[in-house]
Scaffold this motif. Structure first.
Motif, PDB file in Angstrom:
ATOM      1  N   THR D 312      11.450   3.426  39.404  1.00 45.40           N
ATOM      2  CA  THR D 312      10.309   3.025  40.221  1.00 45.40           C
ATOM      3  C   THR D 312      10.571   1.953  41.258  1.00 45.40           C
ATOM      4  O   THR D 312      10.044   1.987  42.334  1.00 45.40           O
ATOM      5  N   LYS D 313      11.336   0.955  40.925  1.00 43.75           N
ATOM      6  CA  LYS D 313      11.569  -0.075  41.929  1.00 43.75           C
ATOM      7  C   LYS D 313      12.676  -1.016  41.475  1.00 43.75           C
ATOM      8  O   LYS D 313      13.129  -0.922  40.355  1.00 43.75           O
TER       9      LYS D 313
ATOM     10  N   ARG E 159      -1.273   5.788  28.676  1.00 39.02           N
ATOM     11  CA  ARG E 159      -2.055   5.024  29.654  1.00 39.02           C
ATOM     12  C   ARG E 159      -1.457   3.633  29.896  1.00 39.02           C
ATOM     13  O   ARG E 159      -1.358   3.170  31.027  1.00 39.02           O
ATOM     14  N   VAL E 160      -1.077   2.953  28.818  1.00 40.19           N
ATOM     15  CA  VAL E 160      -0.459   1.645  29.008  1.00 40.19           C
ATOM     16  C   VAL E 160       0.878   1.801  29.733  1.00 40.19           C
ATOM     17  O   VAL E 160       1.205   1.034  30.643  1.00 40.19           O
ATOM     18  N   ALA E 163       0.721   1.793  33.470  1.00 43.43           N
ATOM     19  CA  ALA E 163       0.614   0.470  34.100  1.00 43.43           C
ATOM     20  C   ALA E 163       1.978  -0.209  34.147  1.00 43.43           C
ATOM     21  O   ALA E 163       2.350  -0.828  35.138  1.00 43.43           O
ATOM     22  N   LEU E 164       2.759  -0.066  33.085  1.00 44.64           N
ATOM     23  CA  LEU E 164       4.069  -0.723  33.047  1.00 44.64           C
ATOM     24  C   LEU E 164       4.999  -0.151  34.116  1.00 44.64           C
ATOM     25  O   LEU E 164       5.817  -0.867  34.688  1.00 44.64           O
ATOM     26  N   ALA E 165       4.874   1.150  34.368  1.00 42.09           N
ATOM     27  CA  ALA E 165       5.765   1.790  35.344  1.00 42.09           C
ATOM     28  C   ALA E 165       5.504   1.258  36.748  1.00 42.09           C
ATOM     29  O   ALA E 165       6.347   1.400  37.637  1.00 42.09           O
ATOM     30  N   GLU E 166       4.339   0.645  36.942  1.00 40.46           N
ATOM     31  CA  GLU E 166       4.072   0.016  38.238  1.00 40.46           C
ATOM     32  C   GLU E 166       4.726  -1.362  38.337  1.00 40.46           C
ATOM     33  O   GLU E 166       4.824  -1.931  39.417  1.00 40.46           O
ATOM     34  N   ILE E 167       5.092  -1.917  37.210  1.00 34.11           N
ATOM     35  CA  ILE E 167       5.576  -3.311  37.180  1.00 34.11           C
ATOM     36  C   ILE E 167       7.086  -3.401  37.030  1.00 34.11           C
ATOM     37  O   ILE E 167       7.732  -4.221  37.675  1.00 34.11           O
ATOM     38  N   TYR E 168       7.647  -2.561  36.167  1.00 35.72           N
ATOM     39  CA  TYR E 168       9.067  -2.702  35.864  1.00 35.72           C
ATOM     40  C   TYR E 168       9.864  -1.525  36.434  1.00 35.72           C
ATOM     41  O   TYR E 168       9.352  -0.404  36.518  1.00 35.72           O
ATOM     42  N   PRO E 169      11.145  -1.750  36.789  1.00 36.69           N
ATOM     43  CA  PRO E 169      11.979  -0.706  37.387  1.00 36.69           C
ATOM     44  C   PRO E 169      12.489   0.268  36.333  1.00 36.69           C
ATOM     45  O   PRO E 169      13.615   0.146  35.861  1.00 36.69           O
ATOM     46  N   VAL E 170      11.665   1.256  36.005  1.00 40.02           N
ATOM     47  CA  VAL E 170      11.923   2.050  34.825  1.00 40.02           C
ATOM     48  C   VAL E 170      12.021   3.529  35.195  1.00 40.02           C
ATOM     49  O   VAL E 170      11.479   3.960  36.220  1.00 40.02           O
ATOM     50  N   ASP E 171      12.715   4.294  34.373  1.00 38.04           N
ATOM     51  CA  ASP E 171      12.727   5.744  34.538  1.00 38.04           C
ATOM     52  C   ASP E 171      11.387   6.257  34.026  1.00 38.04           C
ATOM     53  O   ASP E 171      11.173   6.425  32.828  1.00 38.04           O
ATOM     54  N   LYS E 172      10.484   6.542  34.968  1.00 37.73           N
ATOM     55  CA  LYS E 172       9.101   6.877  34.602  1.00 37.73           C
ATOM     56  C   LYS E 172       9.000   8.028  33.616  1.00 37.73           C
ATOM     57  O   LYS E 172       8.283   7.955  32.620  1.00 37.73           O
ATOM     58  N   ASP E 173       9.696   9.139  33.921  1.00 36.07           N
ATOM     59  CA  ASP E 173       9.523  10.331  33.082  1.00 36.07           C
ATOM     60  C   ASP E 173       9.991  10.064  31.654  1.00 36.07           C
ATOM     61  O   ASP E 173       9.350  10.486  30.693  1.00 36.07           O
ATOM     62  N   LEU E 260      10.333  -0.529  26.068  1.00 34.95           N
ATOM     63  CA  LEU E 260       8.920  -0.449  26.445  1.00 34.95           C
ATOM     64  C   LEU E 260       8.153   0.516  25.545  1.00 34.95           C
ATOM     65  O   LEU E 260       6.995   0.255  25.197  1.00 34.95           O
TER      66      LEU E 260
END
Lengths: 320, 320, 320, 320, 320, 320
Positions: D312-313, E159-160, E163-173, E260
């Motif tokens: 994501t970033k 759902r939580v 929100a975390l995927a907007e904050i931390y540089p994570v592999d979303k899927d 996470l």
């Protein structure tokens, strides 16, 4: 504070300060404990430090650095071993050991229980045991790690126990006996004659709890008519004085006397850890974190009204 | 021992003995504590026991059973609530609360530190706080769970602290203040007015450690010129008196005064747990395992030479 | 499985099943252990259950219920105490105690170390000690809680130790001595004569670890010329056999022999806990969660190929 | 990757590689963090390393070594302190502190509860407090140990809390207030002005949990008509946010808002520990074991399909 | 609040109140949970309570008692099993399971990583697995112990995680996949069809952590070209989601996604424990101490300003 | 003892003795382990020590120093890498690996359970797996950290298991299979080819417990008709062999076979830790404290009667 004295110099290391100047970092040890020191303007023979611990004569100044006492060395001469008495440099109690021992002996003479009174007298009469008891340290390094430390600790425990006997319905003689002799096994667990403090092989294989129980049981067995029930209670005090199994007591204290001996032992040990750790810490300063209590300790800045006005005794400055 | 008295009867259960006879098992409670009781030959109205706690007049005998005191009830009449003073049946200290409070007040008057002396005086002058302090239990159930228990505990802590001040180089007034008031937050953490002892909502959400720190800080803020450094040290004593984080202190004791207050608090609490658990245990007997110390406790069989000869005070038999 | 036998009936309770019918729930105990039982169609004299434990003659069927053995009682007569031998109903080893004891004695005779050999012989010759050793349970309730249980446990430990002596470079005689006698202190820690198994007062105040060390040390002191170093090693094996301080050993094992005795003791104790917990569990079933191992245990469903084909010995069905 | 920049050089040590060549090992620090570096072909003035931390201008290459970023230094000149701005070399957030602070202020303006809204406004209006809050690190070294770190942590906690408020039936304003200000006590617990990050004396004696509770309580006391029940709940959020007593909270969270504040705090702290520990670790590489999470951490090797495709970033390469 | 409804009545006990009157204490269970109830003026057929759980029709009043909701029953008729649908009385989610499942399926369709997208689709297409996933409880009793509970928990975690995927540089899927399926092993660990919730034999012998890892690995093995590195990361997320070894994860989380998932799982589980424990607690009241969080929980008294004004959703009153 | 041999020299440091003389402190490593060494009278090329590990030819004397073996080096020549076989200096078992492997294969051939017998045969037939199994160390550093260490450990476990199968009613084949293969996952968890022993990435992310379970399950899936119940029991043995969750087993042992495999594994691991730690300790001496057992270990002084008379095998002197 001007300083002229002899010490055992240990942990010498050559370092470079923030301006690129070389200096010597070392510890100065004597009977009263140890203090950190620094030396700049190194003479040629000290450029590479010392090859291990050496006896030295030092001139310099003691001053405060980051809240702790430190010595700035101006002159330092290495002494030959012939010039010093080695025992002058073994940490040792500052109290008079004879006076302390007398306080214990007096307490034993005051026992009402004739069996415990005789047991006490026999222990004092066992010269090898009694002289070891008056010389041994109370630990290898945690607290009272000094010649006479066990004696100091025993006297303190007795003094606290006396106050407790005024408050709780307790068998006084048994409590006092336990307060004095709970750590007697340390005379066999620890060695203190070859320069440093260490553990003996029986100390590591059996531990001072069991060794102490055996010493007391062996002497009690010599007292004619010593009641079995009393021997059992006494043994319980000895075995349980560490309070919890994980501290080396095979059983937890289950009588009031055993419980109080455990609590008094713990109290004096922790107070000693505090005092020894903050020995060189100035008012308003913090000790290193790395000490037996596992946390940095604070020596309060005196509030405005008359510093030390009601501080009861002792000082926190290493002298000689 | 013949017994004729009134009690609160609780925990009544009808049981059958090994010969198939029905009997009543119950607890008899009054100010001094509680004692187990049994009643055989049940009159018709007691065949199914009592419907909850009732005030009763009892005739019977107290005797020892498996090392613990027990009452054999011969007659028991239920009293109407009008016939009794409820407070007579709330566990309450056997000491005189006025005398105990005076001992504390006297100690405060002797302080050399004028700031702490005035702080002490203001607390005593805060009528609501002081009367709560003299009435509160020291805990819901662990130790000193009785009206006046907090006062008793505070006095004991002061007495032990006095002995320590003779041994260690400590700020006496700060130590004594902490010994007396470390648990003052219990006046807000606990409730003791509606019959039983319980926790208040602030007590559960904030705890007596923080509540006590706030009480002392609020009163110190009223003392003109109270030194900031002293306020900090005092706050540290209040916050760290539980000794370890897992016991509810946000910081461990890091000054000598804080350390000693913690150790004295712990010592008196554990001694009290022992004494309260063995209240009804006869010499040579064992308590139940299930008590605050988590182990069965032993009341030694007196050795042959003069029973109780040197036991200092107190007895272990419930009276009325 | 048809059942006709006598038992001690305990834990009787009258309950109501899901169809509203009253039944009796109870435990049937004899030498071999205990089994849960149920009885419907209660005769008048059993409508309210039994008044405590009673000796009974039972007819009924043993069957499996939710993976565990259960007895459905059809007839039950209470016996008078004169009709039974009380010891027939104390849990007791199923092995022949004389054969087991002989296996130990034989091992002692094979020792090469003459000091340990004589020490062993003296212990066997101490009639009171040896007969207690052959009768005592190994615990109050955790494992081998039965007459002869200590003997069984000691024999198993010896057998495992023999295999280890083939693998590791160990002092065989010292290992075997420790495997056999590490728990000898249980002869003084436990009582097993008045019907149930319990702790003695010395057992609670000193514990079997120290008591056992004393027993062995006292006998070794009688052996002329017993080497001090050997006595020290032996004492270490006795004191450290619980393995960790929190299990009651004042020191951890620090010699190979001490370490192996600790591991063998632990291994046999845990195997016994497993076997005793699953005694009544059928293949494919689960034990109750509440047992010394702290978890539900599984007795595997036999895979298709020849049930029990290679199961080595023993069965898991309570018989009489 | 070519590198030309200024750093604070720390931890310099002269070592010898496997071919016997001397090299310099050091750390290069700037606002963004630190990176390990090596320098071979030492000029004369660097043959003995540096005498403590120095500001330097470096030319060299950044490359990967055993899965972690490392700098190979080619040229290095020591700068005089006049040539640098010290604050450029204090670790500091990479985010814009004004933007972050605005996000919080905006959140406070959106509160529906007028009491909390006014309390929030007063805290922002307390210039000393608010500027400290925007500058303080969130810890001495565990996570967010950088100027502005407390602000970053507070913003992250608020963002997560917003998602939770959509899921659980919670008092939004109280949750958001707690998410933002639970660590406000760190403004008094930590010092960050004299070059490094450290603890203050009040921080060590009282801790940020109690200090933060006091700050909030003092400001709430200034809000006219602030409800007592709300003050109690707020205090509970502040006091319990560490979650467990052993982490410094005198009480565990007992309201939903307190529980969620604790969980959000923990979540962001652990995510930050991960990110900071793996800052210089390349894809497919492992961090050192010795970090706040107590285990080596892995930065996955990108699977074949489009590296970073859906990451994501952020990036994990230290630049300047 | 007037109440007329059918329930499963459990835990019926006949008791006597403080005035000596007999009453029935019981629990009333339906899909929404359970509530304590009392009935006085017992008709003849209820004088001895019920013989185990029965379906009943109840008339009465719901009211608050000591801060918790309680039902006072006025009439109660036992129903025959033919009159009820058993599943109406199994605790079950109040949410619409189809809507919840759709939210997950939609999330899977949005994956950018084609491998994870196909893996997700295959799991949904595995009818037996997917229908079990949508029906299973999330635990036997700790939290979400209801039909559809696993689904609810998975949706909350997703759902939580968003929100975390907007904050931390994570592999979303990978994060979302783990958030949704970390507990998929519970479909094999738990049984929920025979009336109550329990553990299966594979569940007890292997645990849901390993079972879930196997399910995911088996499906991934069916996806052509599934990258080995991705399979490894995925397996790590599954295996480490309990966070610590003592909670059943053989390894701690060592990638950001695994960390996470663990934190999100923990957060929703604890929030659910809170909400379920305080289900029947009124404002200003305290729950029982004995619940999965191990402490009494508080439902705040609404401060004066508009009760529930900004409480986001849900209510805390059991209805039918 | 005269010594002339080649070693890998590591950990070289130049130090100064108490007389101010410089000497070299180093470790000499070969297949059989390592030994501490000292060298005085340094030739010019060694004045600054070695630049990292080097192969050396050494002449000198082995002697005892403070209870541990030490080498006094007289001459030392550095060898070029061409002169040595690197594998000669990797710690490696002293046993013959072919003989050990044969002992296992023979055991598998003796299985009565045809399913397990075929499973065993398939594992041996998997060349890559079997050769890794015969070469792998059993740990990175705790015990059996040497080439062939896993094999040695497996053989020892089998030998102990054989003795247990004579004592407890156990499924022999399942027990033996578990004793041999419980650690098979270490073939994937550890790497041992590039000189040192380390962890692989799958090893750190999944752990040997899960990896081993997968290996066995994958091979069992190839055996036609392998019973599901047997696969479940086998998987349980693999998953639970660490005994407790905190040691990495997701479930505790719940079958007798699983319990015994866990206990046997633990027993051999601890015995090996003891033996490896005391490898160089002389009779009557103590090991360093810092070893996998976390305590100093004692090698008893032989009592007078015939030293080593009944010590079963092995010696404790490092040779070449």
């Amino acid at each position: 504070m001007r300083l002229r004295s002899t010490f055992l110099a240990t942990d010498t290391m050559v370092r470079t300060d923030s301006r690129g100047t070389r200096y010597l970092s070392l510890k100065l040890v004597d009977k009263t404990g140890s203090v950190d020191a620094r030396m700049w303007r190194l003479p040629a023979e000290l450029l590479h430090g010392l090859d291990g611990p050496e006896y030295v004569h030092v001139e310099g100044h003691a001053h405060e650095y980051r809240g702790m006492l430190q010595v700035k060395v101006e002159r330092m001469n290495v002494l030959s071993k012939d010039e010093v008495e080695e025992e002058d440099y073994l940490p040792s109690t500052e109290e008079d050991r004879i006076t302390l021992a007398d306080e214990l002996v007096e307490a034993g003479r005051g026992f009402e229980n004739t069996h415990l009174k005789e047991l006490f007298a026999r222990i004092v009469a066992d010269e090898e045991l009694w002289s070891a008891f008056c010389a041994a340290p109370a630990a290898k390094g945690m607290h009272h790690a000094r010649i006479g430390g066990l004696l100091e600790h025993s006297v303190n425990c007795l003094r606290v126990a006396r106050a407790l006997a005024e408050i709780y319905p307790v068998d006084k003689d048994l409590l006092f006996f336990g307060a004095i002799f709970h750590d007697v096994g340390k005379t066999q667990e620890l060695s203190w004659k070859e320069g440093g403090f260490g553990y003996t092989t029986p100390g590591r294989l059996q531990g001072h709890v069991v060794l102490g129980d055996r010493i007391v049981a062996a002497h009690a067995a010599q007292v004619p008519g010593f009641p079995e029930e009393l021997a059992l209670q006494l043994s319980h005090v000895m075995l349980s004085h560490q309070g919890e199994r994980e501290y080396g007591s095979p059983e937890q204290p289950k009588t009031l006397e055993a419980l109080l001996v455990n609590l008094v032992d713990n109290l004096d040990a922790r107070a000693a850890m505090f005092l020894e750790t903050t020995h060189n810490v100035a008012a308003g300063g913090w000790s290193h974190h790395n000490n037996p209590l596992g946390r940095a300790l604070y020596v309060p800045d005196e509030p405005s009204e008359g510093p030390e006005a009601n501080r009861t005794k002792g000082d926190a400055i290493a002298g000689n």
